[in-house]
Design a protein around this motif. Sequence first.
Motif, PDB file in Angstrom:
ATOM      1  N   THR A  36     -46.959  11.300 -36.425  1.00  0.00           N
ATOM      2  CA  THR A  36     -45.602  11.859 -36.307  1.00  0.00           C
ATOM      3  C   THR A  36     -44.669  10.867 -35.591  1.00  0.00           C
ATOM      4  O   THR A  36     -45.094   9.863 -35.019  1.00  0.00           O
ATOM      5  N   SER A  37     -43.389  11.216 -35.602  1.00  0.00           N
ATOM      6  CA  SER A  37     -42.263  10.305 -35.343  1.00  0.00           C
ATOM      7  C   SER A  37     -42.378   9.387 -34.134  1.00  0.00           C
ATOM      8  O   SER A  37     -42.538   9.863 -33.004  1.00  0.00           O
ATOM      9  N   CYS A  38     -42.217   8.119 -34.375  1.00  0.00           N
ATOM     10  CA  CYS A  38     -42.125   7.126 -33.297  1.00  0.00           C
ATOM     11  C   CYS A  38     -41.727   5.767 -33.872  1.00  0.00           C
ATOM     12  O   CYS A  38     -42.348   5.290 -34.815  1.00  0.00           O
ATOM     13  N   LEU A  39     -40.678   5.178 -33.310  1.00  0.00           N
ATOM     14  CA  LEU A  39     -40.317   3.781 -33.586  1.00  0.00           C
ATOM     15  C   LEU A  39     -40.373   3.016 -32.277  1.00  0.00           C
ATOM     16  O   LEU A  39     -40.081   3.571 -31.218  1.00  0.00           O
ATOM     17  N   VAL A  40     -40.731   1.736 -32.358  1.00  0.00           N
ATOM     18  CA  VAL A  40     -40.766   0.876 -31.174  1.00  0.00           C
ATOM     19  C   VAL A  40     -39.877  -0.333 -31.441  1.00  0.00           C
ATOM     20  O   VAL A  40     -39.993  -0.967 -32.493  1.00  0.00           O
ATOM     21  N   LEU A  41     -38.978  -0.644 -30.502  1.00  0.00           N
ATOM     22  CA  LEU A  41     -38.009  -1.723 -30.690  1.00  0.00           C
ATOM     23  C   LEU A  41     -38.208  -2.817 -29.657  1.00  0.00           C
ATOM     24  O   LEU A  41     -38.596  -2.550 -28.513  1.00  0.00           O
TER      25      LEU A  41
ATOM     26  N   VAL B  15     -38.665   2.733 -26.980  1.00  0.00           N
ATOM     27  CA  VAL B  15     -39.423   3.604 -27.886  1.00  0.00           C
ATOM     28  C   VAL B  15     -38.548   4.797 -28.238  1.00  0.00           C
ATOM     29  O   VAL B  15     -37.969   5.429 -27.348  1.00  0.00           O
ATOM     30  N   LEU B  16     -38.425   5.067 -29.542  1.00  0.00           N
ATOM     31  CA  LEU B  16     -37.693   6.259 -29.986  1.00  0.00           C
ATOM     32  C   LEU B  16     -38.715   7.324 -30.376  1.00  0.00           C
ATOM     33  O   LEU B  16     -39.497   7.134 -31.314  1.00  0.00           O
ATOM     34  N   ASP B  17     -38.733   8.384 -29.667  1.00  0.00           N
ATOM     35  CA  ASP B  17     -39.611   9.533 -29.887  1.00  0.00           C
ATOM     36  C   ASP B  17     -41.080   9.223 -29.581  1.00  0.00           C
ATOM     37  O   ASP B  17     -41.546   8.099 -29.715  1.00  0.00           O
ATOM     38  N   ALA B  18     -41.762  10.275 -29.141  1.00  0.00           N
ATOM     39  CA  ALA B  18     -43.144  10.137 -28.654  1.00  0.00           C
ATOM     40  C   ALA B  18     -44.068  11.039 -29.456  1.00  0.00           C
ATOM     41  O   ALA B  18     -44.902  11.767 -28.915  1.00  0.00           O
ATOM     42  N   GLY B  19     -43.924  10.971 -30.806  1.00  0.00           N
ATOM     43  CA  GLY B  19     -44.911  11.632 -31.655  1.00  0.00           C
ATOM     44  C   GLY B  19     -46.249  10.917 -31.536  1.00  0.00           C
ATOM     45  O   GLY B  19     -46.398   9.964 -30.760  1.00  0.00           O
ATOM     46  N   THR B  20     -47.216  11.339 -32.343  1.00  0.00           N
ATOM     47  CA  THR B  20     -48.551  10.747 -32.207  1.00  0.00           C
ATOM     48  C   THR B  20     -48.540   9.246 -32.511  1.00  0.00           C
ATOM     49  O   THR B  20     -49.428   8.521 -32.075  1.00  0.00           O
ATOM     50  N   GLY B  21     -47.527   8.767 -33.224  1.00  0.00           N
ATOM     51  CA  GLY B  21     -47.410   7.339 -33.507  1.00  0.00           C
ATOM     52  C   GLY B  21     -47.295   6.481 -32.271  1.00  0.00           C
ATOM     53  O   GLY B  21     -47.564   5.279 -32.318  1.00  0.00           O
ATOM     54  N   ILE B  22     -46.923   7.066 -31.148  1.00  0.00           N
ATOM     55  CA  ILE B  22     -46.760   6.266 -29.921  1.00  0.00           C
ATOM     56  C   ILE B  22     -48.094   5.657 -29.480  1.00  0.00           C
ATOM     57  O   ILE B  22     -48.119   4.676 -28.744  1.00  0.00           O
ATOM     58  N   ARG B  23     -49.198   6.216 -29.961  1.00  0.00           N
ATOM     59  CA  ARG B  23     -50.500   5.610 -29.633  1.00  0.00           C
ATOM     60  C   ARG B  23     -50.561   4.166 -30.126  1.00  0.00           C
ATOM     61  O   ARG B  23     -51.182   3.313 -29.516  1.00  0.00           O
ATOM     62  N   LEU B  24     -49.899   3.879 -31.264  1.00  0.00           N
ATOM     63  CA  LEU B  24     -49.912   2.517 -31.808  1.00  0.00           C
ATOM     64  C   LEU B  24     -49.113   1.568 -30.916  1.00  0.00           C
ATOM     65  O   LEU B  24     -49.338   0.359 -30.933  1.00  0.00           O
ATOM     66  N   ALA B  25     -48.173   2.100 -30.164  1.00  0.00           N
ATOM     67  CA  ALA B  25     -47.346   1.253 -29.306  1.00  0.00           C
ATOM     68  C   ALA B  25     -48.191   0.579 -28.232  1.00  0.00           C
ATOM     69  O   ALA B  25     -47.917  -0.563 -27.844  1.00  0.00           O
ATOM     70  N   SER B  26     -49.228   1.246 -27.768  1.00  0.00           N
ATOM     71  CA  SER B  26     -50.097   0.638 -26.754  1.00  0.00           C
ATOM     72  C   SER B  26     -50.752  -0.618 -27.314  1.00  0.00           C
ATOM     73  O   SER B  26     -50.853  -1.641 -26.631  1.00  0.00           O
TER      74      SER B  26
ATOM     75  N   LEU C 136     -37.044  17.825 -28.281  1.00  0.00           N
ATOM     76  CA  LEU C 136     -38.317  18.098 -27.609  1.00  0.00           C
ATOM     77  C   LEU C 136     -39.339  18.835 -28.469  1.00  0.00           C
ATOM     78  O   LEU C 136     -40.316  19.362 -27.937  1.00  0.00           O
ATOM     79  N   HIS C 137     -39.148  18.847 -29.776  1.00  0.00           N
ATOM     80  CA  HIS C 137     -40.162  19.501 -30.623  1.00  0.00           C
ATOM     81  C   HIS C 137     -41.493  18.763 -30.530  1.00  0.00           C
ATOM     82  O   HIS C 137     -41.540  17.561 -30.270  1.00  0.00           O
ATOM     83  N   TRP C 138     -42.576  19.491 -30.779  1.00  0.00           N
ATOM     84  CA  TRP C 138     -43.927  18.932 -30.606  1.00  0.00           C
ATOM     85  C   TRP C 138     -44.130  17.605 -31.316  1.00  0.00           C
ATOM     86  O   TRP C 138     -44.760  16.698 -30.784  1.00  0.00           O
ATOM     87  N   ASP C 139     -43.636  17.541 -32.584  1.00  0.00           N
ATOM     88  CA  ASP C 139     -43.914  16.328 -33.365  1.00  0.00           C
ATOM     89  C   ASP C 139     -43.210  15.096 -32.805  1.00  0.00           C
ATOM     90  O   ASP C 139     -43.476  13.983 -33.261  1.00  0.00           O
ATOM     91  N   HIS C 140     -42.334  15.280 -31.797  1.00  0.00           N
ATOM     92  CA  HIS C 140     -41.642  14.150 -31.185  1.00  0.00           C
ATOM     93  C   HIS C 140     -42.086  13.931 -29.735  1.00  0.00           C
ATOM     94  O   HIS C 140     -41.562  13.045 -29.061  1.00  0.00           O
ATOM     95  N   THR C 141     -43.015  14.758 -29.273  1.00  0.00           N
ATOM     96  CA  THR C 141     -43.428  14.665 -27.863  1.00  0.00           C
ATOM     97  C   THR C 141     -44.947  14.672 -27.672  1.00  0.00           C
ATOM     98  O   THR C 141     -45.425  14.303 -26.604  1.00  0.00           O
ATOM     99  N   GLU C 142     -45.692  15.075 -28.696  1.00  0.00           N
ATOM    100  CA  GLU C 142     -47.124  15.336 -28.458  1.00  0.00           C
ATOM    101  C   GLU C 142     -47.935  14.078 -28.192  1.00  0.00           C
ATOM    102  O   GLU C 142     -49.050  14.155 -27.676  1.00  0.00           O
ATOM    103  N   GLY C 143     -47.368  12.897 -28.500  1.00  0.00           N
ATOM    104  CA  GLY C 143     -48.087  11.657 -28.199  1.00  0.00           C
ATOM    105  C   GLY C 143     -47.915  11.202 -26.764  1.00  0.00           C
ATOM    106  O   GLY C 143     -48.643  10.305 -26.300  1.00  0.00           O
ATOM    107  N   LEU C 144     -46.969  11.797 -26.060  1.00  0.00           N
ATOM    108  CA  LEU C 144     -46.610  11.311 -24.722  1.00  0.00           C
ATOM    109  C   LEU C 144     -47.816  11.130 -23.789  1.00  0.00           C
ATOM    110  O   LEU C 144     -47.997  10.059 -23.206  1.00  0.00           O
TER     111      LEU C 144
END
Length: 278
Positions: free
Chosen positions: A26-31, A41-52, A69-77
């Motif tokens: 789910t949603s995440c971009l890294v700049l 980082v834009l949004d902390a969906g599950t994609g944020i795991r790749l940012a590490s 703050l919906h789940w799909d934008h925060t659940e990776g936090l």
Amino acid sequence: MRVWVCGVRGSTPAPGPEFVRYGGHTSCLVLAHDGERPSLVLDAGTGIRLASALLGGRPFEGTIVLSHLHWDHTEGLPFFGAGDNPGSRVDLYAPAQGDTETVLSRFMSPPHFPITPGELRGSWSFLALEPGETRIEGFSVLALEIPHKGGRTFGFRISDGQVTIAYLADHCPTNLGPGPAGLGEYHEAALALAWGCDVLFHDAQYTDEELAAKAYLGHASCGYAVGLAKAAGARRVLLYHHDPPRTDDQIDSIVAGYERAGVLVEAAAGGTVIDLPS
Ligand SMILES: [Zn+2]
Ligand SMILES: [Zn+2]
């Protein structure tokens, strides 16, 4: 500017063999600025795991901006290892709606989750973002409120002074009326965010045919995303926030239908990198 596309799904992750090319996170971009480490980082969906992984084991020093703050934008936090790290420095902005840490704690605390935001390791600041332009990690970030459903939602226009991306991950333009094509209004905030941008990431959860039955869920259709890109003079639009059941082959055929759209239309794919040299 370099953009890592880390998560592209809406609503819920979509693992499985039919989703491997466009990805299931789910949603995440890294700049990052050209040649520099990822810092925004834009949004902390599950994609944020790749940012590490992009940081090669080093702690994150930068800012996370949440569109809402919906789940799909925060659940990776809590699973952002480079942020949950004793050496990290993380500024986290959410659309202003009371104390940000308290609001986040409503979904991230027992019995819903083992720890609270305050228990993340490293140096975290929980901040409230107001509409307008804010300087963040050397980027200009314009945040404007856009219609969605169930909570204050921002779209973003982000520039390094040379190139500009727009990010409207969750957007329900039909809330403001049918617009010229019946897919929603090309309203002032959407046009201001996308105006002349190099890349527009836009909610394309539904096909135009599905929209009438699904618009109550708060999203846009592919045709609206393309129409907005044209109305705003964007150079390129990436269909984003794919519906979880949408398979790779279905996304391919949606994109193929826009070959003569008059603007470059692609679908955002997890794990890809977009270089926009300044
Ligand atoms: Zn979403
Ligand atoms: Zn949402």
